[in-house]
Design an enzyme around this catalytic site. Structure first.
Site, PDB file in Angstrom:
ATOM      1  N   CYS A 179       0.565  -1.154   0.043  1.00  0.00           N
ATOM      2  CA  CYS A 179       0.002  -0.055   0.053  1.00  0.00           C
ATOM      3  C   CYS A 179       1.027   1.210  -0.030  1.00  0.00           C
ATOM      4  CB  CYS A 179      -0.859   0.054   1.293  1.00  0.00           C
ATOM      5  SG  CYS A 179      -2.304   0.964   0.710  1.00  0.00           S
ATOM      6  N   LYS A 239     -12.259  -4.347   2.300  1.00  0.00           N
ATOM      7  CA  LYS A 239     -11.636  -3.520   3.211  1.00  0.00           C
ATOM      8  C   LYS A 239     -12.736  -2.408   3.422  1.00  0.00           C
ATOM      9  CE  LYS A 239      -7.454  -0.976   4.340  1.00  0.00           C
ATOM     10  NZ  LYS A 239      -6.034  -0.619   3.883  1.00  0.00           N
ATOM     11  N   LYS A 267     -11.992  -7.434   6.500  1.00  0.00           N
ATOM     12  CA  LYS A 267     -11.282  -6.262   7.375  1.00  0.00           C
ATOM     13  C   LYS A 267     -12.274  -5.081   7.639  1.00  0.00           C
ATOM     14  CE  LYS A 267      -7.291  -3.126   8.069  1.00  0.00           C
ATOM     15  NZ  LYS A 267      -6.312  -2.569   6.928  1.00  0.00           N
ATOM     16  N   SER A 315      -6.889  -2.603  14.732  1.00  0.00           N
ATOM     17  CA  SER A 315      -6.228  -1.953  15.833  1.00  0.00           C
ATOM     18  C   SER A 315      -7.414  -1.431  16.921  1.00  0.00           C
ATOM     19  CB  SER A 315      -5.477  -0.774  15.381  1.00  0.00           C
ATOM     20  OG  SER A 315      -6.184  -0.018  14.450  1.00  0.00           O
TER      21      SER A 315
HETATM   22  C1  PBG Z   1      -3.229   0.250   5.069  1.00  0.00           C
HETATM   23  C2  PBG Z   1      -3.675  -0.504   6.313  1.00  0.00           C
HETATM   24  C3  PBG Z   1      -4.534  -0.105   7.184  1.00  0.00           C
HETATM   25  C4  PBG Z   1      -4.799  -1.194   7.950  1.00  0.00           C
HETATM   26  C5  PBG Z   1      -3.790  -2.172   7.725  1.00  0.00           C
HETATM   27  N1  PBG Z   1      -3.258  -1.806   6.300  1.00  0.00           N
HETATM   28  C6  PBG Z   1      -5.211   1.052   7.570  1.00  0.00           C
HETATM   29  C7  PBG Z   1      -6.040   2.016   6.898  1.00  0.00           C
HETATM   30  O1  PBG Z   1      -6.570   1.862   5.997  1.00  0.00           O
HETATM   31  O2  PBG Z   1      -5.895   3.230   7.186  1.00  0.00           O
HETATM   32  C8  PBG Z   1      -5.323  -1.172   9.413  1.00  0.00           C
HETATM   33  C9  PBG Z   1      -5.131  -2.136  10.433  1.00  0.00           C
HETATM   34  C10 PBG Z   1      -5.522  -1.815  11.585  1.00  0.00           C
HETATM   35  O3  PBG Z   1      -6.201  -0.953  12.075  1.00  0.00           O
HETATM   36  O4  PBG Z   1      -5.194  -2.666  12.631  1.00  0.00           O
HETATM   37  N2  PBG Z   1      -3.797   0.518   3.944  1.00  0.00           N
HETATM   38 ZN    ZN Z   2      -3.441   2.091   2.572  1.00  0.00          ZN
END
Ligand code: PBG
Ligand code: ZN
Length: 331
Positions: A121, A201, A254, A280
């Site tokens: 990413c 996601k 997710k 998280s």
């Molecule tokens: C990045 C990414 C994210 C997470 C994992 N990879 C965050 C986002 O989209 O801001 C989130 C993981 C988490 O909250 O534990 N693309």
């Molecule tokens: Zn990202």
């Protein structure tokens, strides 16, 4: 009124041995993936305030950390990079000597058999925090340029595969990212590197502590134009179907607990393995409530992971993987 003979469900729960025989779902250390955060610099093991139990590790320290992961019985890690240098195009993600490629090599050297997953990413590498390359629509109005992003993501995935990861995990929610990455990997001779796609996601507020941890909160705007609307379920099936078509080996949902219905539907609809990310904010909720003495954190955590397995996930990316593995024991 009970009919006769009375149906006694309690017979099924009589003692621990019977309960074990009849358990429909099992959770073991093999089902858990430990996220690790790697940063530039030297001799750094810095606790992450927003993520209880997690730390930033510099690449000279990550080998040591991964030894402890191995000792816990967890056999897979997912790496997130926090580079010193961020810019508009996330160019530090294309450096073969960048923080994540170096970390992959260090982990491989320290624990050769560890399954290494690398997140693909841009948000950790861009100064604006978006998951792709921005394009100015009208003065001061930006949007993520989908196709320019594909280019960067596929180069990034190739570099991560060159460094030796087993699995790349595109999480930018760019249309066509799985296909672009598969083509690039194959062209570079990485036919054996798997793609774990963050297929569904959601644009979730549960990512807050992670964004704080990697400083990736979007500087302007939000991710609603590329991540999924939490109100939609059928759209997730479409996302998953597209990713499978493009060549995803495993699809991930997710966040985890708030989206158990999605995990279950994807599991029932498709044949590919399903993964889930217990994110998280989910971890933070448990930690905060446990700290206040409101819940038993360990028990609530294990129950959460069991629920995600019950819904149909083969494995779970989760911040407490190491800790859960220790609780679950060796089998
Ligand atoms: C990045 C990414 C994210 C997470 C994992 N990879 C965050 C986002 O989209 O801001 C989130 C993981 C988490 O909250 O534990 N693309
Ligand atoms: Zn990202």
């Amino acid at each position: 009124m009970a009919s006769f003979p009375q149906r006694r469900m309690r017979r099924l729960r009589k003692n621990p041995a019977i309960r074990e025989m009849l358990s429909e779902t099992r959770l073991s250390r093999h089902d858990l993936v430990q996220p690790l955060f790697v940063c530039d610099g030297k001799e750094i093991d810095r606790p992450i305030e927003t993520l209880v139990g997690q730390s930033h590790h510099s690449t000279d320290r990550i080998g040591e950390r991964v030894l402890r992961v191995k000792e816990s019985g967890v056999s897979a890690v997912i790496l997130f990079g926090i580079p010193d240098r961020k810019d508009a195009t996330g160019s530090s993600s294309l450096d073969p000597e960048g923080v994540v490629p170096r970390a992959i090599r260090a982990v491989r050297e320290s624990v050769p058999e560890m399954v290494i997953i690398a997140d693909v990413c841009l948000c950790e590498f861009t100064d604006h925090g978006h998951c792709g390359v921005l394009q100015e629509q009208s003065p001061g109005e930006f949007k993520v340029d989908n196709d320019a992003t594909l280019e960067v993501l596929s180069r990034q995935a190739t570099i991560l595969a060159d460094a030796g990861c087993d699995i790349v995990a595109p999480s930018a929610m760019a249309d066509g990212q799985v296909q672009a990455i598969r083509v690039a990997l194959d062209a570079a001779g990485h036919e054996e590197v798997m793609i774990l796609s963050y297929a569904a996601k959601y644009a979730s507020a549960y990512y807050g502590p992670f964004r704080e941890a990697v400083k990736s909160a979007p500087a302007g705007g939000d991710r609603l134009a590329y991540q999924m609307d939490p109100r939609n379920a059928r759209e997730a099936l479409q996302e998953v179907a597209l990713d499978i078509d493009e060549g995803a080996d495993i699809v991930m949902i997710k966040p985890g607990l708030p989206y158990l219905d999605i995990i279950a539907r994807v599991h029932d609809t498709f044949e590919v393995p399903v993964a889930a990310y217990h994110v998280s904010g989910e971890w933070a909720q448990i930690q905060a409530a446990a700290e206040q003495g409101l819940i038993d954190g360990d028990q609530v955590y294990i129950e959460s992971l069991q629920a995600i397995r019950r819904a149909g996930a083969s494995f779970i990316v989760t911040y407490g993987a190491e800790q859960a593995a220790r609780m679950l024991g060796s089998c």
